[in-house]
Scaffold this active site. Structure first.
Site, PDB file in Angstrom:
ATOM      1  N   ILE A  23      21.195  21.240  13.162  1.00 27.47           N
ATOM      2  CA  ILE A  23      20.347  22.428  13.097  1.00 27.47           C
ATOM      3  C   ILE A  23      19.064  22.222  13.887  1.00 27.47           C
ATOM      4  CG2 ILE A  23      19.057  23.957  11.562  1.00 27.47           C
ATOM      5  CD1 ILE A  23      21.195  23.424   9.430  1.00 27.47           C
TER       6      ILE A  23
ATOM      7  N   ALA B 220      14.701  24.276   5.271  1.00 27.98           N
ATOM      8  CA  ALA B 220      15.555  23.154   4.879  1.00 27.98           C
ATOM      9  C   ALA B 220      15.659  23.058   3.366  1.00 27.98           C
ATOM     10  CB  ALA B 220      14.999  21.859   5.479  1.00 27.98           C
ATOM     11  N   ARG B 221      14.667  22.428   2.721  1.00 25.24           N
ATOM     12  CA  ARG B 221      14.671  22.261   1.274  1.00 25.24           C
ATOM     13  C   ARG B 221      13.257  22.420   0.734  1.00 25.24           C
ATOM     14  NH1 ARG B 221      19.128  23.287   1.428  1.00 25.24           N
ATOM     15  NH2 ARG B 221      20.994  22.157   0.705  1.00 25.24           N
TER      16      ARG B 221
ATOM     17  N   ASP C 159      11.879  29.777   3.862  1.00 26.44           N
ATOM     18  CA  ASP C 159      13.141  30.300   3.331  1.00 26.44           C
ATOM     19  C   ASP C 159      13.516  29.582   2.045  1.00 26.44           C
ATOM     20  OD1 ASP C 159      15.593  31.900   3.490  1.00 26.44           O
ATOM     21  OD2 ASP C 159      16.615  30.014   3.966  1.00 26.44           O
TER      22      ASP C 159
ATOM     23  N   GLU D  69      13.410  27.602  -7.234  1.00 18.24           N
ATOM     24  CA  GLU D  69      14.243  28.762  -6.893  1.00 18.24           C
ATOM     25  C   GLU D  69      15.134  29.130  -8.074  1.00 18.24           C
ATOM     26  OE1 GLU D  69      16.441  27.960  -3.308  1.00 18.24           O
ATOM     27  OE2 GLU D  69      14.648  27.461  -2.163  1.00 18.24           O
TER      28      GLU D  69
ATOM     29  N   HIS E  80      16.007  32.112   0.614  1.00 23.53           N
ATOM     30  CA  HIS E  80      17.025  31.078   0.858  1.00 23.53           C
ATOM     31  C   HIS E  80      18.312  31.716   1.421  1.00 23.53           C
ATOM     32  CE1 HIS E  80      18.382  26.813  -0.503  1.00 23.53           C
ATOM     33  NE2 HIS E  80      18.959  27.157   0.634  1.00 23.53           N
TER      34      HIS E  80
ATOM     35  N   GLY F   2      19.488  31.256   4.819  1.00 22.77           N
ATOM     36  CA  GLY F   2      19.788  30.727   6.144  1.00 22.77           C
ATOM     37  C   GLY F   2      21.213  30.978   6.594  1.00 22.77           C
ATOM     38  N   SER F   3      22.146  30.958   5.672  1.00 26.24           N
ATOM     39  CA  SER F   3      23.555  31.154   6.036  1.00 26.24           C
ATOM     40  C   SER F   3      24.049  32.568   5.754  1.00 26.24           C
ATOM     41  CB  SER F   3      24.432  30.163   5.249  1.00 26.24           C
ATOM     42  OG  SER F   3      24.392  30.462   3.855  1.00 26.24           O
TER      43      SER F   3
END
Length: 324
Positions: free
Chosen positions: A162, A241-242, A266, A271, A289, A291-292
């Site tokens: 990524i 990322a995290r 994101d 969360e 969150h 991203g995908s």
């Protein structure tokens, strides 16, 4: 090896094409109406005795939960790249294989990171808020100005798939690419990027810092008050990322003081209920969150998870198996 359709359960309804493949190639109960938690997953697993379990982050399997899986389970296939929700060593110790879904998320995650960079730098959250309120007046020449992204110095922490995809896109904006990674890439992978062995040495040179490395809730945050202070005043931080990578107390202070001009996030430490005081800051652009979260990527993730189930049932190597 078996000639019967592999038995599986999944903890959430997957996309239509993936569900159609499940109906065609596998034996499975109907998809759940709502995402299953761990207790519900274990209850269904004991009732159905599946060969494979497809999970997401909503149903973590750790500690005693791993031991509670029925003996029928030979594979836990997570429909994600991240493994934070799985106790991989414990699963492998029970001779339960583990797979994830790398690569297929790369482009969409990189696209989102670029969106966060642009939105944070150009004050997209504030502009959107102004427009939703009705606009109502012409802005002055020096009012609500953002920062140009083109030509800036982008620091990337974590130059894996990524990170490299983000760098590729950033070069379209004539950005200079700096990176910190566990190892220096070979020249072809670097593509002109500048490597820093120590994060602290890179930070003073970054107009924008983008995080693309794994995180662990048990590890101290990589981005804290000290590392933020090393960035140039008025820089931009992006995290796709995290959430565990960032000390959010230090982040709030940096956004309020102007040490950071803006941030694009994101992911968050808590969360799906992030710190309200963080979300209230006007110079934070945020997404939940996702991203995908495209049709193409979520379909590919589900299909790769099923590819792993099929391979396991046929006694073949897993396309994306996870080792300890």
């Amino acid at each position: 090896m078996t000639t019967q359709a592999p038995r599986l359960i999944r903890t959430t309804r997957l996309l239509d094409d993936v569900e159609a493949r499940i109906r065609s190639e596998f034996s499975a109960p109907p998809p759940p109406e709502a995402a299953l938690g761990t207790e519900e997953l274990l209850e269904l697993a004991h009732a159905y005795q599946p060969f494979a379990v497809l999970v997401t982050h909503t149903s973590p399997l750790k500690g005693a939960d791993v031991q509670a899986l029925p003996e029928s389970v030979k594979l836990v296939a997570t429909v994600s790249v991240g493994l934070d929700h799985l106790d991989v060593p414990a699963l492998l110790a029970r001779n339960i294989a583990v797979s994830n879904t790398p690569d297929v998320l790369t482009d969409c995650n990189a696209d989102l990171a670029i969106m966060l960079i642009l939105a944070a730098s150009r004050r997209a959250a504030e502009y959107y808020t102004l427009m939703k309120a009705g606009w109502g007046r012409t802005l002055g020449m020096g009012e609500m100005l953002g920062h140009r992204v083109s030509g800036k110095r982008l620091g990337i922490v974590g130059m894996g798939r990524i990170g490299q995809a983000v760098a590729k896109r950033a070069r379209g904006f004539d950005m200079s690419i700096l990176y910190h990674n566990r190892r220096q890439l070979d020249p072809a992978e670097e593509a002109g990027a500048t490597y820093f062995d120590k994060l602290e040495d890179m930070l003073p040179h970054c107009d924008i810092l983008s995080l693309h490395m794994p995180g662990s809730p048990s590890a101290p945050p990589l981005i804290n008050a000290q590392t933020l202070s090393l960035l140039p005043h008025g820089s931009v931080l992006v995290n796709a990322a995290r959430g565990s990578l960032v000390d959010e107390t230090a982040l709030k202070a940096a956004l309020k003081s102007g040490q950071l001009f803006a941030a694009g996030l994101d992911v968050f430490r808590n969360e799906p209920n992030p710190d309200p005081a963080l979300l209230a800051l006007p110079n934070l652009f945020m997404t939940p969150h996702v991203g995908s979260a495209t049709v193409e990527t979520r379909t590919a993730m589900g299909m790769l998870a099923l590819d792993n189930v099929s391979a396991m049932a046929a006694g073949k190597p897993l396309p994306s198996g996870v080792s300890a």
